[in-house]
Motif scaffolding. Sequence first.
Motif, PDB file in Angstrom:
ATOM      1  N   THR A   3      -4.904   0.633  -3.770  1.00  0.00           N
ATOM      2  CA  THR A   3      -5.501   1.808  -4.406  1.00  0.00           C
ATOM      3  C   THR A   3      -6.843   2.128  -3.767  1.00  0.00           C
ATOM      4  O   THR A   3      -7.159   3.293  -3.504  1.00  0.00           O
ATOM      5  CB  THR A   3      -5.673   1.580  -5.918  1.00  0.00           C
ATOM      6  OG1 THR A   3      -4.402   1.249  -6.474  1.00  0.00           O
ATOM      7  CG2 THR A   3      -6.221   2.807  -6.604  1.00  0.00           C
ATOM      8  N   ALA A   4      -7.649   1.091  -3.513  1.00  0.00           N
ATOM      9  CA  ALA A   4      -8.945   1.290  -2.863  1.00  0.00           C
ATOM     10  C   ALA A   4      -8.766   1.914  -1.484  1.00  0.00           C
ATOM     11  O   ALA A   4      -9.510   2.821  -1.103  1.00  0.00           O
ATOM     12  CB  ALA A   4      -9.681  -0.037  -2.761  1.00  0.00           C
ATOM     13  N   GLU A   5      -7.773   1.457  -0.757  1.00  0.00           N
ATOM     14  CA  GLU A   5      -7.499   2.017   0.568  1.00  0.00           C
ATOM     15  C   GLU A   5      -7.067   3.481   0.454  1.00  0.00           C
ATOM     16  O   GLU A   5      -7.513   4.328   1.225  1.00  0.00           O
ATOM     17  CB  GLU A   5      -6.416   1.200   1.263  1.00  0.00           C
ATOM     18  CG  GLU A   5      -6.187   1.604   2.695  1.00  0.00           C
ATOM     19  CD  GLU A   5      -5.178   0.712   3.397  1.00  0.00           C
ATOM     20  OE1 GLU A   5      -4.414   1.242   4.224  1.00  0.00           O
ATOM     21  OE2 GLU A   5      -5.155  -0.498   3.116  1.00  0.00           O
TER      22      GLU A   5
ATOM     23  N   LEU B 251      -7.843   5.610  -1.881  1.00  0.00           N
ATOM     24  CA  LEU B 251      -8.978   6.428  -2.309  1.00  0.00           C
ATOM     25  C   LEU B 251     -10.173   6.341  -1.363  1.00  0.00           C
ATOM     26  O   LEU B 251     -11.181   7.006  -1.580  1.00  0.00           O
ATOM     27  CB  LEU B 251      -9.419   6.001  -3.715  1.00  0.00           C
ATOM     28  CG  LEU B 251      -8.386   6.172  -4.825  1.00  0.00           C
ATOM     29  CD1 LEU B 251      -8.932   5.630  -6.132  1.00  0.00           C
ATOM     30  CD2 LEU B 251      -7.984   7.632  -4.966  1.00  0.00           C
ATOM     31  N   ASN B 252     -10.070   5.487  -0.358  1.00  0.00           N
ATOM     32  CA  ASN B 252     -11.155   5.275   0.585  1.00  0.00           C
ATOM     33  C   ASN B 252     -12.429   4.815  -0.135  1.00  0.00           C
ATOM     34  O   ASN B 252     -13.507   5.388   0.031  1.00  0.00           O
ATOM     35  CB  ASN B 252     -11.417   6.539   1.422  1.00  0.00           C
ATOM     36  CG  ASN B 252     -12.262   6.242   2.626  1.00  0.00           C
ATOM     37  OD1 ASN B 252     -12.250   5.129   3.132  1.00  0.00           O
ATOM     38  ND2 ASN B 252     -13.003   7.227   3.084  1.00  0.00           N
ATOM     39  N   CYS B 253     -12.266   3.804  -0.972  1.00  0.00           N
ATOM     40  CA  CYS B 253     -13.388   3.242  -1.717  1.00  0.00           C
ATOM     41  C   CYS B 253     -13.216   1.728  -1.765  1.00  0.00           C
ATOM     42  O   CYS B 253     -12.286   1.186  -1.195  1.00  0.00           O
ATOM     43  CB  CYS B 253     -13.456   3.825  -3.124  1.00  0.00           C
ATOM     44  SG  CYS B 253     -12.063   3.363  -4.171  1.00  0.00           S
ATOM     45  N   SER B 254     -14.115   1.065  -2.438  1.00  0.00           N
ATOM     46  CA  SER B 254     -14.024  -0.395  -2.522  1.00  0.00           C
ATOM     47  C   SER B 254     -13.099  -0.823  -3.658  1.00  0.00           C
ATOM     48  O   SER B 254     -12.868  -0.071  -4.609  1.00  0.00           O
ATOM     49  CB  SER B 254     -15.408  -0.992  -2.749  1.00  0.00           C
ATOM     50  OG  SER B 254     -15.859  -0.670  -4.044  1.00  0.00           O
ATOM     51  N   ALA B 255     -12.600  -2.040  -3.551  1.00  0.00           N
ATOM     52  CA  ALA B 255     -11.781  -2.605  -4.623  1.00  0.00           C
ATOM     53  C   ALA B 255     -12.626  -2.763  -5.883  1.00  0.00           C
ATOM     54  O   ALA B 255     -12.118  -2.619  -6.995  1.00  0.00           O
ATOM     55  CB  ALA B 255     -11.199  -3.946  -4.196  1.00  0.00           C
ATOM     56  N   GLY B 256     -13.910  -3.015  -5.713  1.00  0.00           N
ATOM     57  CA  GLY B 256     -14.816  -3.128  -6.856  1.00  0.00           C
ATOM     58  C   GLY B 256     -14.903  -1.832  -7.638  1.00  0.00           C
ATOM     59  O   GLY B 256     -15.000  -1.840  -8.866  1.00  0.00           O
ATOM     60  N   PHE B 257     -14.857  -0.697  -6.932  1.00  0.00           N
ATOM     61  CA  PHE B 257     -14.881   0.607  -7.598  1.00  0.00           C
ATOM     62  C   PHE B 257     -13.636   0.779  -8.460  1.00  0.00           C
ATOM     63  O   PHE B 257     -13.716   1.230  -9.604  1.00  0.00           O
ATOM     64  CB  PHE B 257     -14.965   1.724  -6.549  1.00  0.00           C
ATOM     65  CG  PHE B 257     -14.907   3.104  -7.137  1.00  0.00           C
ATOM     66  CD1 PHE B 257     -16.033   3.686  -7.687  1.00  0.00           C
ATOM     67  CD2 PHE B 257     -13.724   3.816  -7.138  1.00  0.00           C
ATOM     68  CE1 PHE B 257     -15.979   4.960  -8.224  1.00  0.00           C
ATOM     69  CE2 PHE B 257     -13.661   5.092  -7.675  1.00  0.00           C
ATOM     70  CZ  PHE B 257     -14.799   5.670  -8.226  1.00  0.00           C
ATOM     71  N   VAL B 258     -12.483   0.394  -7.926  1.00  0.00           N
ATOM     72  CA  VAL B 258     -11.217   0.507  -8.665  1.00  0.00           C
ATOM     73  C   VAL B 258     -11.267  -0.399  -9.899  1.00  0.00           C
ATOM     74  O   VAL B 258     -10.904   0.018 -11.000  1.00  0.00           O
ATOM     75  CB  VAL B 258     -10.011   0.175  -7.764  1.00  0.00           C
ATOM     76  CG1 VAL B 258      -8.718   0.179  -8.564  1.00  0.00           C
ATOM     77  CG2 VAL B 258      -9.928   1.152  -6.603  1.00  0.00           C
ATOM     78  N   ARG B 259     -11.731  -1.642  -9.712  1.00  0.00           N
ATOM     79  CA  ARG B 259     -11.843  -2.563 -10.846  1.00  0.00           C
ATOM     80  C   ARG B 259     -12.811  -2.024 -11.898  1.00  0.00           C
ATOM     81  O   ARG B 259     -12.580  -2.163 -13.097  1.00  0.00           O
ATOM     82  CB  ARG B 259     -12.288  -3.948 -10.367  1.00  0.00           C
ATOM     83  CG  ARG B 259     -11.197  -4.736  -9.711  1.00  0.00           C
ATOM     84  CD  ARG B 259     -11.573  -6.200  -9.514  1.00  0.00           C
ATOM     85  NE  ARG B 259     -12.600  -6.391  -8.517  1.00  0.00           N
ATOM     86  CZ  ARG B 259     -12.372  -6.465  -7.204  1.00  0.00           C
ATOM     87  NH1 ARG B 259     -11.148  -6.376  -6.758  1.00  0.00           N
ATOM     88  NH2 ARG B 259     -13.361  -6.656  -6.368  1.00  0.00           N
ATOM     89  N   LYS B 260     -13.889  -1.397 -11.463  1.00  0.00           N
ATOM     90  CA  LYS B 260     -14.876  -0.829 -12.393  1.00  0.00           C
ATOM     91  C   LYS B 260     -14.240   0.284 -13.233  1.00  0.00           C
ATOM     92  O   LYS B 260     -14.468   0.354 -14.444  1.00  0.00           O
ATOM     93  CB  LYS B 260     -16.079  -0.290 -11.603  1.00  0.00           C
ATOM     94  CG  LYS B 260     -17.139   0.354 -12.429  1.00  0.00           C
ATOM     95  CD  LYS B 260     -17.933  -0.666 -13.192  1.00  0.00           C
ATOM     96  CE  LYS B 260     -19.121  -0.017 -13.860  1.00  0.00           C
ATOM     97  NZ  LYS B 260     -19.964  -0.971 -14.525  1.00  0.00           N
ATOM     98  N   LYS B 261     -13.440   1.140 -12.615  1.00  0.00           N
ATOM     99  CA  LYS B 261     -12.768   2.214 -13.352  1.00  0.00           C
ATOM    100  C   LYS B 261     -11.834   1.637 -14.413  1.00  0.00           C
ATOM    101  O   LYS B 261     -11.781   2.125 -15.538  1.00  0.00           O
ATOM    102  CB  LYS B 261     -11.986   3.126 -12.395  1.00  0.00           C
ATOM    103  CG  LYS B 261     -12.848   3.892 -11.413  1.00  0.00           C
ATOM    104  CD  LYS B 261     -13.773   4.846 -12.098  1.00  0.00           C
ATOM    105  CE  LYS B 261     -13.229   6.241 -12.081  1.00  0.00           C
ATOM    106  NZ  LYS B 261     -14.131   7.229 -12.662  1.00  0.00           N
TER     107      LYS B 261
END
Length: 83
Positions: free
Chosen positions: A7-9, A11-21
């Motif tokens: 998912t992070a890949e 969305l072009n963001c970090s895995a931490g961002f996905v976990r935060k959401k």
Amino acid sequence: MLTIAETAELLNCSAGFVRKKITLSESNLEGGWPKTIYVNLQPNGAKSLFRINKGALEEYLQTNETSPTIEEQTEVACIFRSV
């Protein structure tokens, strides 16, 4: 179903961002995703195993015009990290 890393890949963001959401959603706090986007495959386990429904996420991102884009949120996060 996508992993957090996939998912992070996407969305072009970090895995931490996905976990935060997901954490914001699970805590019923503002800024999270609707709970229809992800599922915990181990709800009674010692650790959570979240998977994201790609179709539901893409639909949510297309219809949710009022929230900041991923790029805007990432830009803000980078500003805070550099301070």
